[in-house]
Motif scaffolding. Structure first.
Motif, mmCIF file in Angstrom:
data_model
loop_
_atom_site.group_PDB
_atom_site.id
_atom_site.type_symbol
_atom_site.label_atom_id
_atom_site.label_comp_id
_atom_site.label_asym_id
_atom_site.label_seq_id
_atom_site.Cartn_x
_atom_site.Cartn_y
_atom_site.Cartn_z
ATOM 1 N N LEU A 117 0.827 -1.121 -0.133
ATOM 2 C CA LEU A 117 -0.237 0.026 -0.044
ATOM 3 C C LEU A 117 0.914 1.301 0.105
ATOM 4 N N ASP A 118 1.838 1.334 0.891
ATOM 5 C CA ASP A 118 2.642 2.488 0.879
ATOM 6 C C ASP A 118 3.707 2.530 -0.411
ATOM 7 N N GLU A 119 3.876 1.546 -0.956
ATOM 8 C CA GLU A 119 4.453 1.572 -2.236
ATOM 9 C C GLU A 119 3.737 2.242 -3.413
ATOM 10 N N LYS A 120 2.501 1.844 -3.451
ATOM 11 C CA LYS A 120 1.452 1.946 -4.449
ATOM 12 C C LYS A 120 1.191 3.601 -4.434
ATOM 13 N N ASP A 121 0.865 3.915 -2.981
ATOM 14 C CA ASP A 121 0.585 5.321 -2.585
ATOM 15 C C ASP A 121 1.738 6.228 -2.913
ATOM 16 N N LEU A 122 2.990 5.857 -2.822
ATOM 17 C CA LEU A 122 4.073 6.574 -3.120
ATOM 18 C C LEU A 122 4.244 6.958 -4.775
ATOM 19 N N ILE A 123 3.875 5.716 -5.378
ATOM 20 C CA ILE A 123 3.889 5.702 -6.778
ATOM 21 C C ILE A 123 2.973 6.549 -7.445
ATOM 22 N N ASN A 124 1.696 6.630 -6.798
ATOM 23 C CA ASN A 124 0.685 7.325 -7.396
ATOM 24 C C ASN A 124 0.626 8.836 -7.110
ATOM 25 N N ALA A 125 1.348 9.086 -6.151
ATOM 26 C CA ALA A 125 1.853 10.516 -5.486
ATOM 27 C C ALA A 125 2.689 11.192 -6.568
ATOM 28 N N ILE A 126 3.708 10.098 -6.595
ATOM 29 C CA ILE A 126 4.791 10.651 -7.682
ATOM 30 C C ILE A 126 4.287 11.042 -9.130
ATOM 31 N N GLU A 127 3.367 9.860 -9.474
ATOM 32 C CA GLU A 127 2.601 10.287 -10.720
ATOM 33 C C GLU A 127 1.868 11.135 -11.077
ATOM 34 N N SER A 128 1.162 11.652 -9.841
ATOM 35 C CA SER A 128 0.292 12.772 -10.036
ATOM 36 C C SER A 128 1.121 13.957 -9.989
ATOM 37 N N GLU A 129 2.274 14.079 -9.327
ATOM 38 C CA GLU A 129 3.102 15.228 -9.523
ATOM 39 C C GLU A 129 3.760 15.302 -10.785
ATOM 40 N N ILE A 130 3.865 14.280 -11.546
ATOM 41 C CA ILE A 130 4.518 14.392 -12.748
ATOM 42 C C ILE A 130 3.432 14.842 -13.972
ATOM 43 N N GLN A 131 2.256 14.292 -13.646
ATOM 44 C CA GLN A 131 1.060 14.887 -14.398
ATOM 45 C C GLN A 131 0.859 16.386 -14.263
ATOM 46 N N ASN A 132 1.342 17.020 -13.032
ATOM 47 C CA ASN A 132 1.230 18.394 -12.936
ATOM 48 C C ASN A 132 2.253 19.242 -13.642
ATOM 49 N N LEU A 133 3.208 18.678 -14.246
ATOM 50 C CA LEU A 133 4.514 19.362 -14.933
ATOM 51 C C LEU A 133 3.885 19.772 -16.102
ATOM 52 N N PRO A 134 4.249 21.254 -16.567
ATOM 53 C CA PRO A 134 4.012 21.632 -17.795
ATOM 54 C C PRO A 134 3.862 20.637 -19.023
ATOM 55 N N PRO A 135 3.146 20.588 -19.958
ATOM 56 C CA PRO A 135 2.919 19.587 -20.984
ATOM 57 C C PRO A 135 4.128 19.081 -21.632
ATOM 58 N N LYS A 136 4.849 20.039 -22.166
ATOM 59 C CA LYS A 136 6.185 19.748 -22.801
ATOM 60 C C LYS A 136 7.269 19.236 -22.048
ATOM 61 N N MET A 137 7.330 20.007 -20.972
ATOM 62 C CA MET A 137 8.226 19.351 -19.917
ATOM 63 C C MET A 137 7.972 17.834 -19.443
ATOM 64 N N ARG A 138 6.540 17.551 -19.152
ATOM 65 C CA ARG A 138 6.270 16.267 -18.777
ATOM 66 C C ARG A 138 6.413 15.313 -20.030
ATOM 67 N N GLU A 139 6.084 15.454 -21.185
ATOM 68 C CA GLU A 139 6.647 14.617 -22.303
ATOM 69 C C GLU A 139 7.847 14.257 -22.473
ATOM 70 N N ILE A 140 8.724 15.373 -22.215
ATOM 71 C CA ILE A 140 10.332 15.072 -22.592
ATOM 72 C C ILE A 140 10.817 14.108 -21.109
ATOM 73 N N PHE A 141 10.245 14.504 -20.077
ATOM 74 C CA PHE A 141 10.582 13.758 -18.582
ATOM 75 C C PHE A 141 10.018 12.371 -18.754
ATOM 76 N N GLU A 142 8.923 11.956 -19.416
ATOM 77 C CA GLU A 142 8.344 10.665 -19.653
ATOM 78 C C GLU A 142 8.947 9.854 -20.586
ATOM 79 N N LEU A 143 9.618 10.651 -21.574
ATOM 80 C CA LEU A 143 10.425 9.861 -22.711
ATOM 81 C C LEU A 143 11.694 9.506 -22.066
#
Length: 194
Positions: A117-143
């Motif tokens: 649960l802790d690991e899943k929550d941590l991953i979800n929280a980090i993913e949520s922060e990644i989704q909050n990045l500006p679109p172009k920056m997020r695309e580059i970061f995810e690639l």
């Protein structure tokens, strides 16, 4: 100020309604000890009893204009104190029930379940922060991080310079790092509560 001792409760209420601090002081001095005794019998805690009375007398001062002149002051104070004690007991009961249910859940859930649960929550929280990045920056970061592409490969794919890719990844990391650290502190705190 000492002259207020000669007034009865009804007169003190009238003075209090007019904002007379000396009348309030007289009421406080007249009733504090008996109210403390009454509250302490129910709570059995000096600190909570004193806090409750402080709150009660502060409320008396702040709501003085709303008190009916015909109110029996001692009855009003006893009723106010009793209601505050009941409210405090109820709040403590709700808090204790909640803590007991959390403790029960933690004891019933295996350590492995809690870690997942802790690991899943941590991953979800980090993913949520990644989704909050500006679109172009997020695309580059995810690639870069998810597709594991090199800066050069990303630059070719998006038709931008290597330097732009490098800068966008650095900026993304600069934004995400404090947020991820805050999330980790939160998870560590939850683990500590086990």
């Amino acid at each position: 100020m000492s002259g207020y001792g000669k007034y009865d409760d009804k007169e003190l209420i009238l003075f209090l309604k007019e904002g007379d601090q000396a009348a309030f002081t007289e009421i406080y001095n007249r009733y504090w000890a008996s109210m403390y005794s009454h509250v302490y019998k129910m709570l059995r805690s000096q600190e909570e009893s004193k806090d409750l009375l402080q709150d009660m007398f502060s409320s008396l001062w702040l709501k003085a204009a709303d008190i009916d002149e015909q109110t029996k002051l001692s009855g009003y104070l006893y009723l106010s104190a009793r209601n505050r004690v009941f409210n405090l007991i109820q709040r403590n009961k709700v808090k204790n029930d909640y803590l007991a249910s959390v403790a029960q859940f933690i004891s019933e859930a295996g350590t492995e379940t809690m870690e997942r649960l802790d690991e899943k929550d941590l991953i979800n929280a980090i993913e949520s922060e990644i989704q909050n990045l500006p679109p172009k920056m997020r695309e580059i970061f995810e690639l870069s991080r998810k597709a594991n592409l090199t800066h050069k490969e990303i630059a070719e794919k998006l038709n931008i310079s290597d330097q732009t890719v490098r800068k966008q990844v650095q900026n993304a990391l600069r934004i995400l790092k404090p947020k991820v650290q805050a999330i980790q502190v939160g998870v560590a705190f939850l683990l500590f509560l086990r």
